[in-house]
Design a protein around this motif. Structure first.
Motif, PDB file in Angstrom:
ATOM      1  N   LEU A 242     -20.597 -59.090 -16.470  1.00  0.00           N
ATOM      2  CA  LEU A 242     -21.446 -60.218 -16.821  1.00  0.00           C
ATOM      3  C   LEU A 242     -20.715 -61.519 -16.516  1.00  0.00           C
ATOM      4  O   LEU A 242     -19.504 -61.630 -16.754  1.00  0.00           O
ATOM      5  CB  LEU A 242     -21.837 -60.179 -18.298  1.00  0.00           C
ATOM      6  CG  LEU A 242     -22.861 -59.118 -18.706  1.00  0.00           C
ATOM      7  CD1 LEU A 242     -22.204 -57.748 -18.877  1.00  0.00           C
ATOM      8  CD2 LEU A 242     -23.561 -59.511 -20.011  1.00  0.00           C
ATOM      9  N   GLN A 243     -21.460 -62.494 -16.001  1.00  0.00           N
ATOM     10  CA  GLN A 243     -20.855 -63.759 -15.601  1.00  0.00           C
ATOM     11  C   GLN A 243     -21.813 -64.922 -15.823  1.00  0.00           C
ATOM     12  O   GLN A 243     -23.027 -64.728 -15.882  1.00  0.00           O
ATOM     13  CB  GLN A 243     -20.476 -63.715 -14.112  1.00  0.00           C
ATOM     14  CG  GLN A 243     -19.455 -62.650 -13.757  1.00  0.00           C
ATOM     15  CD  GLN A 243     -19.211 -62.589 -12.264  1.00  0.00           C
ATOM     16  OE1 GLN A 243     -20.145 -62.536 -11.476  1.00  0.00           O
ATOM     17  NE2 GLN A 243     -17.943 -62.596 -11.865  1.00  0.00           N
ATOM     18  N   ARG A 244     -21.245 -66.109 -15.933  1.00  0.00           N
ATOM     19  CA  ARG A 244     -22.038 -67.332 -15.924  1.00  0.00           C
ATOM     20  C   ARG A 244     -21.917 -67.978 -14.545  1.00  0.00           C
ATOM     21  O   ARG A 244     -20.872 -67.892 -13.903  1.00  0.00           O
ATOM     22  CB  ARG A 244     -21.576 -68.291 -17.025  1.00  0.00           C
ATOM     23  CG  ARG A 244     -21.910 -67.761 -18.424  1.00  0.00           C
ATOM     24  CD  ARG A 244     -21.784 -68.811 -19.505  1.00  0.00           C
ATOM     25  NE  ARG A 244     -22.168 -68.266 -20.802  1.00  0.00           N
ATOM     26  CZ  ARG A 244     -23.414 -68.199 -21.247  1.00  0.00           C
ATOM     27  NH1 ARG A 244     -24.400 -68.657 -20.502  1.00  0.00           N
ATOM     28  NH2 ARG A 244     -23.679 -67.686 -22.429  1.00  0.00           N
ATOM     29  N   ASN A 245     -22.994 -68.608 -14.094  1.00  0.00           N
ATOM     30  CA  ASN A 245     -23.027 -69.177 -12.747  1.00  0.00           C
ATOM     31  C   ASN A 245     -22.750 -70.672 -12.763  1.00  0.00           C
ATOM     32  O   ASN A 245     -22.299 -71.233 -13.768  1.00  0.00           O
ATOM     33  CB  ASN A 245     -24.368 -68.849 -12.077  1.00  0.00           C
ATOM     34  CG  ASN A 245     -25.550 -69.484 -12.804  1.00  0.00           C
ATOM     35  OD1 ASN A 245     -25.398 -70.420 -13.592  1.00  0.00           O
ATOM     36  ND2 ASN A 245     -26.746 -68.981 -12.542  1.00  0.00           N
ATOM     37  N   GLY A 246     -23.040 -71.327 -11.652  1.00  0.00           N
ATOM     38  CA  GLY A 246     -22.755 -72.747 -11.509  1.00  0.00           C
ATOM     39  C   GLY A 246     -23.614 -73.656 -12.366  1.00  0.00           C
ATOM     40  O   GLY A 246     -23.365 -74.861 -12.434  1.00  0.00           O
ATOM     41  N   LYS A 247     -24.615 -73.102 -13.027  1.00  0.00           N
ATOM     42  CA  LYS A 247     -25.422 -73.865 -13.976  1.00  0.00           C
ATOM     43  C   LYS A 247     -25.113 -73.470 -15.418  1.00  0.00           C
ATOM     44  O   LYS A 247     -25.797 -73.914 -16.346  1.00  0.00           O
ATOM     45  CB  LYS A 247     -26.916 -73.650 -13.688  1.00  0.00           C
ATOM     46  CG  LYS A 247     -27.357 -74.152 -12.323  1.00  0.00           C
ATOM     47  CD  LYS A 247     -28.844 -73.901 -12.107  1.00  0.00           C
ATOM     48  CE  LYS A 247     -29.292 -74.406 -10.734  1.00  0.00           C
ATOM     49  NZ  LYS A 247     -30.739 -74.153 -10.505  1.00  0.00           N
ATOM     50  N   GLY A 248     -24.127 -72.597 -15.587  1.00  0.00           N
ATOM     51  CA  GLY A 248     -23.782 -72.125 -16.923  1.00  0.00           C
ATOM     52  C   GLY A 248     -24.680 -71.015 -17.418  1.00  0.00           C
ATOM     53  O   GLY A 248     -24.577 -70.608 -18.581  1.00  0.00           O
ATOM     54  N   GLU A 249     -25.542 -70.505 -16.543  1.00  0.00           N
ATOM     55  CA  GLU A 249     -26.498 -69.466 -16.942  1.00  0.00           C
ATOM     56  C   GLU A 249     -25.832 -68.087 -16.926  1.00  0.00           C
ATOM     57  O   GLU A 249     -25.094 -67.753 -15.989  1.00  0.00           O
ATOM     58  CB  GLU A 249     -27.697 -69.472 -16.000  1.00  0.00           C
ATOM     59  CG  GLU A 249     -28.455 -70.780 -15.984  1.00  0.00           C
ATOM     60  CD  GLU A 249     -29.384 -70.913 -14.785  1.00  0.00           C
ATOM     61  OE1 GLU A 249     -30.344 -71.711 -14.875  1.00  0.00           O
ATOM     62  OE2 GLU A 249     -29.149 -70.243 -13.759  1.00  0.00           O
ATOM     63  N   PRO A 360     -17.380 -67.188 -10.756  1.00  0.00           N
ATOM     64  CA  PRO A 360     -16.303 -67.854 -11.506  1.00  0.00           C
ATOM     65  C   PRO A 360     -15.931 -69.231 -10.940  1.00  0.00           C
ATOM     66  O   PRO A 360     -15.624 -70.155 -11.705  1.00  0.00           O
ATOM     67  CB  PRO A 360     -15.128 -66.875 -11.383  1.00  0.00           C
ATOM     68  CG  PRO A 360     -15.738 -65.558 -11.099  1.00  0.00           C
ATOM     69  CD  PRO A 360     -16.955 -65.855 -10.275  1.00  0.00           C
ATOM     70  N   LEU A 361     -15.981 -69.366  -9.625  1.00  0.00           N
ATOM     71  CA  LEU A 361     -15.643 -70.648  -9.011  1.00  0.00           C
ATOM     72  C   LEU A 361     -16.736 -71.680  -9.253  1.00  0.00           C
ATOM     73  O   LEU A 361     -16.453 -72.854  -9.539  1.00  0.00           O
ATOM     74  CB  LEU A 361     -15.408 -70.451  -7.515  1.00  0.00           C
ATOM     75  CG  LEU A 361     -14.261 -69.508  -7.152  1.00  0.00           C
ATOM     76  CD1 LEU A 361     -14.189 -69.316  -5.635  1.00  0.00           C
ATOM     77  CD2 LEU A 361     -12.928 -70.026  -7.692  1.00  0.00           C
ATOM     78  N   GLU A 362     -17.988 -71.248  -9.135  1.00  0.00           N
ATOM     79  CA  GLU A 362     -19.106 -72.155  -9.430  1.00  0.00           C
ATOM     80  C   GLU A 362     -19.117 -72.543 -10.905  1.00  0.00           C
ATOM     81  O   GLU A 362     -19.418 -73.690 -11.253  1.00  0.00           O
ATOM     82  CB  GLU A 362     -20.436 -71.485  -9.053  1.00  0.00           C
ATOM     83  CG  GLU A 362     -20.607 -71.208  -7.563  1.00  0.00           C
ATOM     84  CD  GLU A 362     -21.072 -72.424  -6.783  1.00  0.00           C
ATOM     85  OE1 GLU A 362     -20.896 -73.549  -7.267  1.00  0.00           O
ATOM     86  OE2 GLU A 362     -21.621 -72.236  -5.689  1.00  0.00           O
ATOM     87  N   TYR A 363     -18.780 -71.588 -11.771  1.00  0.00           N
ATOM     88  CA  TYR A 363     -18.715 -71.895 -13.207  1.00  0.00           C
ATOM     89  C   TYR A 363     -17.577 -72.873 -13.489  1.00  0.00           C
ATOM     90  O   TYR A 363     -17.704 -73.743 -14.362  1.00  0.00           O
ATOM     91  CB  TYR A 363     -18.525 -70.606 -13.999  1.00  0.00           C
ATOM     92  CG  TYR A 363     -18.457 -70.814 -15.499  1.00  0.00           C
ATOM     93  CD1 TYR A 363     -19.585 -71.204 -16.220  1.00  0.00           C
ATOM     94  CD2 TYR A 363     -17.271 -70.631 -16.203  1.00  0.00           C
ATOM     95  CE1 TYR A 363     -19.541 -71.408 -17.586  1.00  0.00           C
ATOM     96  CE2 TYR A 363     -17.206 -70.823 -17.572  1.00  0.00           C
ATOM     97  CZ  TYR A 363     -18.336 -71.216 -18.259  1.00  0.00           C
ATOM     98  OH  TYR A 363     -18.276 -71.416 -19.619  1.00  0.00           O
ATOM     99  N   ALA A 364     -16.470 -72.734 -12.748  1.00  0.00           N
ATOM    100  CA  ALA A 364     -15.367 -73.683 -12.903  1.00  0.00           C
ATOM    101  C   ALA A 364     -15.836 -75.101 -12.570  1.00  0.00           C
ATOM    102  O   ALA A 364     -15.477 -76.071 -13.258  1.00  0.00           O
ATOM    103  CB  ALA A 364     -14.194 -73.278 -12.009  1.00  0.00           C
ATOM    104  N   ARG A 365     -16.632 -75.239 -11.507  1.00  0.00           N
ATOM    105  CA  ARG A 365     -17.195 -76.552 -11.179  1.00  0.00           C
ATOM    106  C   ARG A 365     -18.078 -77.058 -12.318  1.00  0.00           C
ATOM    107  O   ARG A 365     -18.068 -78.241 -12.666  1.00  0.00           O
ATOM    108  CB  ARG A 365     -18.026 -76.471  -9.895  1.00  0.00           C
ATOM    109  CG  ARG A 365     -17.261 -76.177  -8.624  1.00  0.00           C
ATOM    110  CD  ARG A 365     -18.144 -76.387  -7.399  1.00  0.00           C
ATOM    111  NE  ARG A 365     -18.441 -77.794  -7.237  1.00  0.00           N
ATOM    112  CZ  ARG A 365     -17.826 -78.611  -6.368  1.00  0.00           C
ATOM    113  NH1 ARG A 365     -16.891 -78.135  -5.583  1.00  0.00           N
ATOM    114  NH2 ARG A 365     -18.150 -79.870  -6.292  1.00  0.00           N
TER     115      ARG A 365
END
Length: 374
Positions: A242-249, A360-365
């Motif tokens: 499970l992961q969060r994306n570049g929008k925090g979703e 993970p990289l998009e979530y870091a942004r």
């Protein structure tokens, strides 16, 4: 070319073992599949991505000697970086002549450096007690207690014919022993290190000595064994990625099924299959039944993730281990703050694999877009 991104281009520092840094300097990055996939994903994410080990950190001058991939020259290069905007912790607790991994994490926290995950590990006993406080999740937890002496083991074996001893912070199945009470009064015990070891004893005192020598300290739990789904005696469970994306979703990237080796007490280091493939081709489930089961599995994974965040803070990614017993009941076993993504990489297609390393990289942004705390 790395596409331009709106907003500040964050420095993402990936904390890895010194051996990985050595390999990168020797231009062996393509042989480390997780590093290669992360670098490939960064062509889209566009972060200032670098890798470093404990030996490259200079706290006195607030800088890091890191290694990065030069896309133009297609080589790995060294460079002095400021401290990262986002800390991506991919290493176990380590100790060198300079400092420990825990000291690095503590000092980065004190500097207000953002991190991908709120915690870098979970204590199985602490997490069990936390999840037990939720009425919805409690029914998915095997009976568990701390292991302080052989009395705790014999008490659990009085309740259950099979139990597991687990190191509270162990991973990848190396701190797990399965003990089965036999009809003739003996005990079968087995564990997996480089191979499966199966032994038998009739002496409870000897069993206690075996467990004490196997586990390096007393930080152990004893847990009810679940009658898991199996194929030809090989145990099966699920690793939810499970992961969060570049929008925090929050989303579920994949749910590979892991099938253990013959006689192994754990499912790790065996084979792995995509969820639908496993149930359709190995167990011949009808499509509708697979769809309904996956829906149940997904809901449990999401509930666990959200409750863990409620108690510990936000996470960019988690690997969650659950299983299905022969009565069609789902069980929670373990949560991993640093999933090795082994089963995912063995089973995922190119699109899912890209997503797993891009998120993970998009979530870091995403988290870098919020103001840093003082």
């Amino acid at each position: 070319m790395i596409p331009a991104k709106t907003g500040k281009r964050p420095r993402v520092g990936v904390f890895v073992a010194q051996g990985i840094i050595r390999d990168l300097k020797m231009q062996k990055g393509n042989s480390i599949y997780k590093i290669k996939h992360l670098v490939d994903a960064n062509r889209i994410a566009g972060t200032d991505l670098f890798f470093f080990s404990i030996n490259g950190i200079d706290f006195d001058n607030s800088r890091i000697n890191g290694v990065y991939f030069d896309y133009a020259k297609k080589v790995w290069a060294e460079k002095i970086f400021p401290f990262p905007d986002v800390f991506y912790d991919r290493v176990k607790g380590i100790m060198t002549f300079k400092m420990s991994g825990e000291e690095v994490r503590r000092r980065f926290d004190s500097l207000g450096i953002k991190k991908l995950n709120s915690r870098h590990f979970f204590d199985k006993w602490e997490l069990y007690r936390i999840l037990q406080s939720d009425e919805n999740l409690r029914k998915h937890l095997p009976a568990t207690r701390r292991y302080n002496s052989i009395d705790d083991l014999t008490e659990m074996l009085g309740r259950f014919s099979k139990v597991y001893l687990k190191g509270r912070t162990g991973s990848r199945g190396r701190q797990i022993m399965c003990i089965t009470k036999l009809p003739d009064g003996g005990y079968d015990y087995r564990y997996y290190l480089d191979s499966v070891t199966v032994k038998k004893t009739y002496d409870t005192s000897h069993l206690g000595k075996v467990t004490e020598s196997f586990f390096t300290n007393k930080n152990v739990i004893v847990q009810q064994a679940i009658d898991l789904l199996s194929v030809n005696g090989r145990l099966a469970d699920f690793r939810g990625e499970l992961q969060r994306n570049g929008k925090g979703e929050l989303s579920i990237t994949a749910i590979p099924v892991r099938l253990g080796k013959d006689n192994s007490p754990v499912s790790t280091r065996g084979d792995s299959y995509p969820f639908e493939t496993f149930f359709k081709e190995l167990l011949h489930y009808p499509d509708r039944e697979i769809t309904l089961l996956r829906s149940r599995v997904e809901q449990l994974l999401l509930d666990i993730y959200k409750y863990i965040e409620k108690c510990y803070g936000p996470f960019g990614e988690l690997g969650i281990d659950i299983g299905l017993d022969n009565n069609n009941r789902l069980w929670f076993f373990e949560c991993n703050a640093k999933s090795a993504k082994v089963s995912l990489c063995h089973t995922a297609g190119a699109e899912t694999l890209l997503k797993a390393f891009l998120n993970p990289l998009e979530y870091a942004r995403y988290i870098n877009s919020f103001p840093h705390r003082d």
